[in-house]
Design a protein around this motif. Structure first.
Motif, PDB file in Angstrom:
ATOM      1  N   ASP A   6       0.872  -1.169   0.000  1.00  0.00           N
ATOM      2  CA  ASP A   6       0.000   0.000   0.000  1.00  0.00           C
ATOM      3  C   ASP A   6       0.917   1.229   0.000  1.00  0.00           C
ATOM      4  N   ASP A  26       0.325   4.334  -0.622  1.00  0.00           N
ATOM      5  CA  ASP A  26      -0.220   5.515   0.050  1.00  0.00           C
ATOM      6  C   ASP A  26       0.061   5.449   1.559  1.00  0.00           C
ATOM      7  N   ARG A  75       3.696   6.151   2.360  1.00  0.00           N
ATOM      8  CA  ARG A  75       4.001   7.595   2.384  1.00  0.00           C
ATOM      9  C   ARG A  75       3.356   8.286   3.584  1.00  0.00           C
ATOM     10  N   LYS A  76       2.073   7.952   3.809  1.00  0.00           N
ATOM     11  CA  LYS A  76       1.311   8.666   4.833  1.00  0.00           C
ATOM     12  C   LYS A  76       0.352   7.699   5.527  1.00  0.00           C
ATOM     13  N   ASN A 133      -2.410   5.961   7.896  1.00  0.00           N
ATOM     14  CA  ASN A 133      -3.735   6.419   8.313  1.00  0.00           C
ATOM     15  C   ASN A 133      -4.240   5.536   9.450  1.00  0.00           C
ATOM     16  N   VAL A 165       9.334   4.955  -4.744  1.00  0.00           N
ATOM     17  CA  VAL A 165       8.544   5.620  -3.708  1.00  0.00           C
ATOM     18  C   VAL A 165       9.385   5.821  -2.446  1.00  0.00           C
TER      19      VAL A 165
END
Length: 323
Positions: A176, A178, A181-182, A184, A312
């Motif tokens: 994943d 996303d 990077r960040k 959740n 990434v």
């Protein structure tokens, strides 16, 4: 040369003895070497034969305890301490600068450190501590000390980077990006993050071998299910109980899993670091101290996944890594 017959029960000491000639004269850096873990056992058996073993950890007192234990058993061992907090990119840069000041090259880098498996814990860089400690920090550290690794290469020797992954990597379906990077907090699942972190380890072993064009060989491995200080951390116990690794009392459950001792659990790391037959299969995955590429999850064999993970991660650390 054919490798010795290793099995589930093989110990790290037995593997180190089998490959003592390969370990002799080598300088080895191992992350995550607290006592009662497979990193310290890896250091212990390698130190009997190597020229230098660098032990690392973010806690100075625990690091000194490891050094003292290694020296107590083998007073002639050449042990060097390195404070390395893989959850902080600034700390990684500081530690890498120290390694780059060494007079010696680094023949083998073993990424053994891991963060506790539990609720989402953000690092100083606002990254998931599991992914930061197991993948992002190691990526940056390896990149920064790559001159030391490349300096160890000769016409007859290719330096190695070893990632202690897990068979649990196969429970992931991909990365994943996303969340990398960040992270959740909503919907965060500790074991999903763990499987992704361990998938990143497998992908890195393959991708570094490819990008270095034979100048560095990467490997990853499943150490086994082992009762170490990792699964005894308070924040990890509930997760371990939920998947049946630990019983209601927080002790190892033998209902679903066959456990390895710490000496058995460190064996595959030593094989990945020194088995000369692995030169023929850079990027390989090991289990029970032998090749186990058939156990690699399909998502970790996807070249596009490996390429994107590399790019990434470069974006996250703010540095391009080109060999």
């Amino acid at each position: 040369m054919s490798s010795p017959q290793f099995s589930f029960a093989t110990t790290a000491e037995e593997v180190a003895t089998a490959f003592s000639n390969e370990i002799k004269g080598k300088n080895v850096l191992i992350t995550g070497t607290s006592l009662n873990g497979i990193g310290s056992e890896t250091a212990r058996v390698i130190a009997k034969h190597a020229n230098l073993v660098v032990v690392t950890g973010y806690n100075e007192a625990r690091l000194k305890a490891t050094e003292d234990a290694l020296k107590k058993e083998n007073s002639s061992a050449n042990i060097r301490r390195l404070v390395l907090d893989l959850s902080s990119l600034a700390a990684v840069r500081k530690a890498a600068a120290e390694v780059n000041s060494y007079s010696e090259p680094i023949h083998v880098l073993i990424h053994n450190a891991a963060a506790a498996i539990g609720p989402l814990n953000l690092t100083v860089d606002n990254l998931d501590s599991q992914l930061a400690t197991a993948h992002i920090g190691p990526f940056l550290f390896t990149k920064l000390i790559s001159p030391k690794l490349l300096a160890a290469g000769t016409s007859g020797y290719v330096p190695r980077v070893v990632w202690v992954s897990s068979g649990a990597h196969a429970f992931a379906t991909g990365i994943d990006f996303d969340a990398l990077r960040k992270p959740n907090k909503e919907g965060y699942q500790a074991m999903v993050a763990y499987a992704q972190a361990k998938s990143a380890n497998v992908l890195m072993g393959i991708e570094i071998s490819k990008r270095s064009k034979g100048r560095v060989n990467g490997y990853s491995l499943h150490p086994g299910v082992i009762y170490t200080n990792m699964n005894q951390k308070p924040e990890s116990i509930a997760e371990m109980q939920a998947i049946g690794i630990l019983d209601a009392d927080g002790k190892p459950s033998t209902e679903k899993f066959e456990w390895k001792s710490i000496p058995q659990g460190a064996a595959t790391t030593v094989a990945a670091a020194f088995d000369p037959s692995l030169n023929a299969t850079p990027g390989a995955y090991l289990d029970d101290s032998t090749l186990a590429n058939d156990k690699v999850g399909a998502h970790c064999l996807d070249a596009a996944n490996a390429k994107k993970l590399w790019e990434v991660t470069e974006e996250i650390v703010g540095e391009e890594w080109v060999f």
